[in-house]
Design a protein around this motif. Structure first.
Motif, PDB file in Angstrom:
ATOM      1  N   ILE A  72       0.844  -1.193   0.000  1.00 48.77           N
ATOM      2  CA  ILE A  72       0.000   0.000   0.000  1.00 48.77           C
ATOM      3  C   ILE A  72       0.881   1.246   0.000  1.00 48.77           C
ATOM      4  CG2 ILE A  72      -1.725   1.310   1.306  1.00 48.77           C
ATOM      5  CD1 ILE A  72      -2.680  -1.363   2.446  1.00 48.77           C
ATOM      6  N   ALA A  73       2.037   1.111   0.651  1.00 48.21           N
ATOM      7  CA  ALA A  73       2.958   2.230   0.758  1.00 48.21           C
ATOM      8  C   ALA A  73       3.521   2.602  -0.607  1.00 48.21           C
ATOM      9  CB  ALA A  73       4.104   1.866   1.694  1.00 48.21           C
ATOM     10  N   ILE A  74       3.991   3.822  -0.705  1.00 49.14           N
ATOM     11  CA  ILE A  74       4.740   4.266  -1.873  1.00 49.14           C
ATOM     12  C   ILE A  74       6.198   3.950  -1.582  1.00 49.14           C
ATOM     13  CG2 ILE A  74       5.376   6.239  -3.297  1.00 49.14           C
ATOM     14  CD1 ILE A  74       2.666   7.481  -2.493  1.00 49.14           C
ATOM     15  N   VAL A  75       6.720   2.923  -2.258  1.00 50.85           N
ATOM     16  CA  VAL A  75       8.054   2.433  -1.965  1.00 50.85           C
ATOM     17  C   VAL A  75       8.829   2.221  -3.260  1.00 50.85           C
ATOM     18  CG1 VAL A  75       7.216   1.247   0.110  1.00 50.85           C
ATOM     19  CG2 VAL A  75       7.454  -0.035  -2.031  1.00 50.85           C
ATOM     20  N   GLU A  76      10.138   2.091  -3.104  1.00 53.58           N
ATOM     21  CA  GLU A  76      11.029   1.616  -4.158  1.00 53.58           C
ATOM     22  C   GLU A  76      11.838   0.476  -3.553  1.00 53.58           C
ATOM     23  OE1 GLU A  76      10.532   2.891  -6.999  1.00 53.58           O
ATOM     24  OE2 GLU A  76       9.617   4.824  -6.500  1.00 53.58           O
ATOM     25  N   ALA A  77      12.328  -0.440  -4.388  1.00 54.19           N
ATOM     26  CA  ALA A  77      13.039  -1.589  -3.856  1.00 54.19           C
ATOM     27  C   ALA A  77      14.155  -2.024  -4.789  1.00 54.19           C
ATOM     28  CB  ALA A  77      12.075  -2.757  -3.620  1.00 54.19           C
ATOM     29  N   VAL A  78      15.178  -2.626  -4.192  1.00 57.26           N
ATOM     30  CA  VAL A  78      16.255  -3.298  -4.906  1.00 57.26           C
ATOM     31  C   VAL A  78      16.289  -4.724  -4.388  1.00 57.26           C
ATOM     32  CG1 VAL A  78      18.738  -3.411  -5.318  1.00 57.26           C
ATOM     33  CG2 VAL A  78      17.607  -1.188  -5.135  1.00 57.26           C
ATOM     34  N   SER A  79      16.328  -5.700  -5.283  1.00 54.70           N
ATOM     35  CA  SER A  79      16.350  -7.105  -4.895  1.00 54.70           C
ATOM     36  C   SER A  79      17.589  -7.777  -5.447  1.00 54.70           C
ATOM     37  CB  SER A  79      15.104  -7.829  -5.402  1.00 54.70           C
ATOM     38  OG  SER A  79      13.935  -7.287  -4.822  1.00 54.70           O
ATOM     39  N   ALA A  80      18.111  -8.735  -4.699  1.00 53.92           N
ATOM     40  CA  ALA A  80      19.289  -9.475  -5.133  1.00 53.92           C
ATOM     41  C   ALA A  80      18.951 -10.334  -6.341  1.00 53.92           C
ATOM     42  CB  ALA A  80      19.814 -10.341  -3.991  1.00 53.92           C
ATOM     43  N   GLU A  81      19.883 -10.407  -7.291  1.00 55.56           N
ATOM     44  CA  GLU A  81      19.694 -11.267  -8.451  1.00 55.56           C
ATOM     45  C   GLU A  81      19.653 -12.737  -8.032  1.00 55.56           C
ATOM     46  OE1 GLU A  81      22.662 -10.510 -11.350  1.00 55.56           O
ATOM     47  OE2 GLU A  81      22.342  -8.349 -11.381  1.00 55.56           O
ATOM     48  N   ASP A  82      20.423 -13.059  -7.001  1.00 56.41           N
ATOM     49  CA  ASP A  82      20.451 -14.395  -6.439  1.00 56.41           C
ATOM     50  C   ASP A  82      20.987 -14.240  -5.024  1.00 56.41           C
ATOM     51  OD1 ASP A  82      20.335 -17.112  -6.096  1.00 56.41           O
ATOM     52  OD2 ASP A  82      21.379 -17.604  -7.955  1.00 56.41           O
ATOM     53  N   ILE A  83      21.059 -15.311  -4.282  1.00 52.50           N
ATOM     54  CA  ILE A  83      21.559 -15.227  -2.918  1.00 52.50           C
ATOM     55  C   ILE A  83      22.991 -14.705  -2.941  1.00 52.50           C
ATOM     56  CG2 ILE A  83      22.282 -16.616  -0.938  1.00 52.50           C
ATOM     57  CD1 ILE A  83      19.827 -18.344  -1.396  1.00 52.50           C
ATOM     58  N   GLY A  84      23.224 -13.632  -2.154  1.00 49.40           N
ATOM     59  CA  GLY A  84      24.550 -13.041  -2.089  1.00 49.40           C
ATOM     60  C   GLY A  84      24.918 -12.169  -3.260  1.00 49.40           C
ATOM     61  N   LYS A  85      23.937 -11.788  -4.110  1.00 49.96           N
ATOM     62  CA  LYS A  85      24.259 -11.051  -5.338  1.00 49.96           C
ATOM     63  C   LYS A  85      23.301  -9.887  -5.548  1.00 49.96           C
ATOM     64  CE  LYS A  85      25.142 -13.333  -9.072  1.00 49.96           C
ATOM     65  NZ  LYS A  85      24.958 -14.290 -10.184  1.00 49.96           N
ATOM     66  N   LEU A  86      23.539  -8.774  -4.827  1.00 53.20           N
ATOM     67  CA  LEU A  86      22.855  -7.544  -5.191  1.00 53.20           C
ATOM     68  C   LEU A  86      23.358  -7.113  -6.563  1.00 53.20           C
ATOM     69  CD1 LEU A  86      22.609  -5.332  -1.974  1.00 53.20           C
ATOM     70  CD2 LEU A  86      20.732  -6.247  -3.310  1.00 53.20           C
ATOM     71  N   PRO A  87      22.538  -6.378  -7.331  1.00 53.14           N
ATOM     72  CA  PRO A  87      22.896  -6.125  -8.733  1.00 53.14           C
ATOM     73  C   PRO A  87      23.997  -5.097  -8.937  1.00 53.14           C
ATOM     74  CG  PRO A  87      20.831  -5.057  -8.193  1.00 53.14           C
ATOM     75  CD  PRO A  87      21.202  -5.893  -6.998  1.00 53.14           C
ATOM     76  N   ASP A  88      24.609  -4.579  -7.876  1.00 60.08           N
ATOM     77  CA  ASP A  88      25.654  -3.586  -8.030  1.00 60.08           C
ATOM     78  C   ASP A  88      26.816  -3.907  -7.111  1.00 60.08           C
ATOM     79  OD1 ASP A  88      24.554  -1.364  -9.892  1.00 60.08           O
ATOM     80  OD2 ASP A  88      22.904  -1.776  -8.524  1.00 60.08           O
ATOM     81  N   VAL A  89      27.850  -3.064  -7.181  1.00 59.40           N
ATOM     82  CA  VAL A  89      29.054  -3.286  -6.400  1.00 59.40           C
ATOM     83  C   VAL A  89      28.796  -3.095  -4.906  1.00 59.40           C
ATOM     84  CG1 VAL A  89      31.375  -2.402  -5.970  1.00 59.40           C
ATOM     85  CG2 VAL A  89      30.557  -2.703  -8.321  1.00 59.40           C
ATOM     86  N   SER A  90      27.893  -2.185  -4.541  1.00 60.26           N
ATOM     87  CA  SER A  90      27.606  -1.929  -3.127  1.00 60.26           C
ATOM     88  C   SER A  90      26.126  -1.601  -2.955  1.00 60.26           C
ATOM     89  CB  SER A  90      28.458  -0.771  -2.609  1.00 60.26           C
ATOM     90  OG  SER A  90      28.022   0.458  -3.187  1.00 60.26           O
ATOM     91  N   ILE A  91      25.683  -1.573  -1.709  1.00 63.90           N
ATOM     92  CA  ILE A  91      24.301  -1.224  -1.400  1.00 63.90           C
ATOM     93  C   ILE A  91      24.001   0.196  -1.877  1.00 63.90           C
ATOM     94  CG2 ILE A  91      22.670  -0.800   0.474  1.00 63.90           C
ATOM     95  CD1 ILE A  91      24.114  -2.965   2.061  1.00 63.90           C
ATOM     96  N   ALA A  92      24.918   1.125  -1.593  1.00 60.06           N
ATOM     97  CA  ALA A  92      24.683   2.520  -1.970  1.00 60.06           C
ATOM     98  C   ALA A  92      24.607   2.667  -3.491  1.00 60.06           C
ATOM     99  CB  ALA A  92      25.784   3.414  -1.406  1.00 60.06           C
ATOM    100  N   ASP A  93      25.415   1.896  -4.231  1.00 61.45           N
ATOM    101  CA  ASP A  93      25.331   1.939  -5.693  1.00 61.45           C
ATOM    102  C   ASP A  93      23.938   1.557  -6.166  1.00 61.45           C
ATOM    103  OD1 ASP A  93      27.957   2.638  -5.934  1.00 61.45           O
ATOM    104  OD2 ASP A  93      28.677   0.625  -6.309  1.00 61.45           O
TER     105      ASP A  93
END
Length: 943
Positions: A72-93
């Motif tokens: 219901i909230a207005i949100v944005e999200a980043v999800s890992a491509e797989d376990i241990g694999k966020l889609p960028d070099v760091s969380i901030a990226d």
């Protein structure tokens, strides 16, 4: 350097408490309690509707879109491509690619996040729904303290609801670890990544190569009722920086022509070493009990080597006493009111070989229990503890041709470059040790009463931050059904204490004397030990062929005497800030049909009682001797805040939603602004003055009674989701800000209480006892408004032949107007706000192959940078566009290498520098920092 002290007695800090208005917000995860869901057909992802199975980039985008859609909230999200694999070099990226989110680069890494134009001071960061402490100086979380491999997804809440404890004004970032019972099978995953910086190493003791290694184990036992997830991570990440810093731009005698006042070019090599571990234990023996224990620990050490030269250039800024200044030679060139080329003689420069080391430990523990009390009622109890400790070792080493007026002088030729920096070509050979020694070349040393030979300086600050929290909530459903779906009530108590301690030392050459004072016989100049010389480094990017590279720790351990810095300004920095916060909340959950349309929502309120306090010190005068002494001080405040909120999601058509949220939110001020400390000053030059602009007495410090910033928020979002993946959305937002903190607030104060303690010879000459107290105050107000558009479009929507291709793009515009009571017609610029922000990613992924290019742009903004003595200051940063790219392949099932993946990534392919300028004049470049390109090669394997 003026003689400083701290105000005596109890200075009253101005308190401002403005009325608030109602608003509402969007729902979010609260600890382990499920988030309220937006209206959505349960069969959206069923095979009957043609759902397809994807992985990698597309899986990440689909999972993120699902979180956004289902809330219901207005949100944005980043999800890992797989376990241990966020889609960028760091969380901030990853976060910096989200709509309305930007990051300021520090040491080449994305760090300071701004959400909808408001900087890190206006947001909060949660770990699994729990507020976290930070290894930083204040509240803003440094994302480097968290290994990105440990997180399943990261959600940015752009509005708040009553169950979201410790929400921010701009947004709330929630880092979420994976849940082992939610995994279908056992997982064993390992990852190894090599890193290379595109520049050759800039210092002989620096590195351009690094690595990152991680391993994850996830499994379930006891008939899938007990799950465990364990992760470990090790990182050694180098970065390099060609830096230039201008002292400023004074005017020539005509009062109009600007000239470079001085500059310090230097090269910097950093190495960030971090080790981390995480464990999650999850137990659910039946439908009536679900228990989860999360533990995260990380340790990091950052080492910096900095070498450069400080060149005084403008005569009035270069004086060594007795008219000994630089000289501008005839024939200098002026272009458009700016000296662009000149020869400067009689220059006495300072060669620097500095060393910084920063160590930090971070521990987070959370235990959550959900207990069923019937078919529709649940009791949730959550206990958490977060701890951070950081110690810094900040060492400065100076060398020159002689002590103050003694020694050889240099002649420089300066010429302006197209990027706003200046080439500085010296005549002296700064790489010849015979020309230089360990000394105080420009007479910087002063202990508050007399000169000292300051051939170096050591700062050793330390910070400790602890937060304990206990939360309980009860939720259930209404029996009668209809639009009123359910209810939730809860309470949270948190105790936070942040302690800051500062120690500093003057460093002078070994030899005779006491206290490093020249009058006592302290050595003023000593040859550079041969064992300290490790080579030379070029500053050729700005025209300096070479300078001596010295081992800073050898000098510290073998060449210096140290003297404790007991100036009043140094003695009154230690402080602690404590916050005890009680929060109660209640909300109603909505879910039903209105006019034939599906409506979900929440309506509720938070009540927050705060007891904040600070211990520190003030200075006073000894009644008999008149000497400055330091005395303990305490202060604080207790207050209530009531924060109503409401959020609604209406399904206007299948997969098309209109979301509306209103909320009243608050965020606490910086912790250093809440300190009680005050530094008292007496300016003898103003002894007989009755002019309020030339006061004898003044004081500067914090405000232990400072109140939170408040904001009334209205958010609107329209979202449409496509059956085969992807979505488009548009959002509008408005924030009315009150109790905005003016960090430069001041008010008149009568210092008559200290007059009796002054010597009679001074008392008789005092013109006025009224003087200014500089102390942060809640005197500001204003607004922030803007719009965002986002498109996540897999090209398979348009033609089967394009399956695998896609884009993710967003753009936002933000406008603000903030004014302070002292200047209601002079709006300020919000730190971190870029009017225009845009992100665009183009990707291809199919049959294990993936490629992506991402470009992000932000217009100019007010950046927070390190100023004099590492104190934060603000300057305008130029607009920047950064291009990153990656390409990889994952071996598919059936291959003998199934489970193995390889990835190549490149950051900052545009080699974009970070540039700041002053006075709204892009010619007046103050900071220029070039980090170069970074390249990464990753191998990962999953069983």
């Amino acid at each position: 350097m003026a003689h400083h002290a701290v105000s005596a007695g109890g200075l009253r800090c101005s308190l401002v408490a403005l009325a608030t208005v109602l608003a509402g917000s969007s729902p979010a995860l609260a600890q382990e309690t499920p988030a309220p869901q937006a209206p959505q057909a349960a069969a959206d992802a069923t095979p009957e509707q043609g759902a397809i199975v994807v992985s990698g980039i597309r899986a990440s985008l689909n999972a993120s879109a699902s979180i956004k859609r289902n809330s219901i909230a207005i949100v944005e999200a980043v999800s890992a491509e797989d376990i241990g694999k966020l889609p960028d070099v760091s969380i901030a990226d990853s976060l910096a690619r989200l709509p309305g989110v930007t990051a300021q680069r520090l040491e080449g890494r994305d760090q300071r996040l701004s959400i909808r134009g408001l900087g890190p001071d206006f947001s909060t960061t949660l770990l699994n729904g729990r507020e976290q402490v930070t290894v930083g100086d204040n509240r803003g979380v440094e994302y480097d303290q968290y290994p990105s491999e440990f997180f399943k997804n990261v959600v940015v809440h752009k509005a708040a609801d009553p169950s979201l404890i410790a929400a921010g004004i701009s947004g709330t970032v929630d880092l979420r670890m994976l849940r082992p019972l939610a995994q279908a099978n056992r997982v064993i995953a390992v990852q190894l990544r090599g890193q290379m910086n595109g520049m050759q190493k800039l210092n002989p003791d620096g590195k351009r190569y690094g690595y990152r290694a991680s391993a994850t184990y996830v499994d379930k036992f006891a008939d899938d009722t007990f799950g465990i997830a364990i992760g470990v991570s090790a990182t050694s990440a180098p970065s390099q920086d060609e830096r230039y810093n201008a002292w400023g731009f004074p005017t020539l005698a005509d009062g109009k022509t600007l000239m470079l006042g001085g500059a310090k070019p230097y090269v910097q090599s950093n190495m960030l070493d971090r080790y981390g571990a995480v464990a999650t234990l999850e137990y659910q023996p039946n439908d009536n009990w679900h228990s989860t224990l999360d533990v995260l620990y990380s340790h990091f050490k950052e080492t910096q080597h900095l070498r450069g030269i400080e060149f005084p250039i403008f005569p009035d800024w270069s004086g060594l006493g007795g008219g000994d200044t630089t000289v501008i030679q005839p024939g200098y060139k002026v272009n458009n009111g700016f000296v662009t080329d000149a020869t400067i003689s009689n220059v006495k420069a300072v060669m620097r070989n500095d060393y910084n080391q920063r160590k930090a430990d971070n521990l987070s523990i959370g235990w959550n229990n959900v207990i069923g009390l019937g078919d529709t009622m649940h009791l949730t109890v959550d206990a958490s503890y977060s701890h951070a400790k950081r110690t810094d070792f900040l060492l400065e080493n100076y060398s020159g041709t002689g002590y103050i007026n003694a020694g050889a002088r240099d002649t420089l030729h300066i010429s302006q470059n197209g990027n706003g920096t200046f080439d500085i070509v010296p005549t002296l050979d700064y790489g010849n040790a015979a020309n230089f020694g360990i000394t105080d070349p420009r007479g910087w040393g002063y202990n508050g009463t007399t000169a000292v030979v300051q051939a170096g300086f050591l700062n050793k600050p330390s910070f400790k931050d602890d937060l304990a929290s206990l939360r309980a909530s009860l939720d259930g459903e209404f029996a009668q059904g209809g639009l009123l779906k359910g209810w939730e009530v809860g309470a949270n108590y948190s105790y936070r204490k942040k302690t800051s301690a500062f120690t500093s030392y003057f460093l002078c050459p070994k030899g005779g004397g006491t206290g490093c004072t020249p009058g006592s016989g302290t050595t003023t100049f000593a040859p550079i030990p041969q064992a300290a010389i490790i080579g030379t480094v070029p500053l050729a990017y700005l025209g300096v062929p070479r300078m001596l590279a010295l081992d800073p720790m050898y000098l510290y351990n073998n060449a210096y005497n140290s003297v404790y810095d007991n100036r009043p300004v140094s003695l009154v920095r230690d402080n602690s800030v404590t916050e005890k916060v009680w929060t109660g909340y209640a909300m109603i959950k909505l879910d039903g049909d209105v006019g034939g349309k599906r409506l979900s929502g929440t309506v509720g309120v938070q009540g927050i009682y705060t007891d904040q306090s600070s211990t520190g010190s003030l200075s006073n005068f000894d009644s008999t001797t008149g000497a400055v002494i330091v005395t303990p001080a305490t202060g604080g405040a207790k207050y209530w805040n009531v924060l109503p909120s409401a959020a609604f999601a209406l399904e206007l058509a299948p997969a098309t939603y209109l979301k509306l949220a209103g909320s009243l939110t608050m965020v606490r001020p910086r912790l250093d602004q809440e300190r009680v400390n005050q530094e008292f000053s007496v300016n003898p030059a103003n002894l007989g003055s009755t002019d309020p602009t030339r006061p004898l007495f003044s004081s500067n410090g914090g405000n232990a009674a400072l109140r939170p910033y408040k904001s009334a928020n209205l958010d609107l979002s329209a979202e449409h989701y496509f059956a085969k993946g992807g979505y488009v959305s548009a959002a509008l937002y408005y924030k009315r800000l009150t109790d905005f903190v003016d960090p430069n607030n001041s008010y008149p104060y009568d210092f008559k209480a200290v007059v009796a303690n002054l010597p009679a010879s001074i008392r008789d000459q005092i013109g006025t006892t009224i003087g200014p107290v500089a102390s942060p105050g809640n005197t500001g107000k204003g607004s922030v408004k803007g719009a965002e558009v986002t498109a996540s479009l897999p090209f398979g929507l348009f033609a089967p032949a394009l399956d695998g291709f896609g884009i993710f793009a967003s753009a936002s515009y933000t406008d603000s107007r903030i004014v302070f009571a002292k200047a209601p017609d002079a709006p300020i610029t919000l730190p971190g706000l870029s009017d225009w922000v845009a992100n665009g990613s183009v990707y291809y992924e199919k049959a294990g192959f993936q490629a992506r290019a991402n470009y992000r742009f932000r217009s100019s903004f007010l950046a927070e940078v390190a100023g004099l003595s590492a104190n934060p200051t603000y300057r305008t940063a130029k607009s920047e566009g950064i291009l990153d790219a990656q390409i990889g392949y994952e071996f598919q099932p059936g291959s003998r290498f199934a489970g193995l993946a390889v990835m190549f990534q490149a950051k900052n392919l545009t080699d974009r520098p970070f540039i700041t300028y002053q006075n709204n004049d892009p010619r007046q470049v103050i900071d220029y920092q070039r980090y170069g390109r970074d390249f990464y090669l990753t191998l990962s394997y999953k069983l």
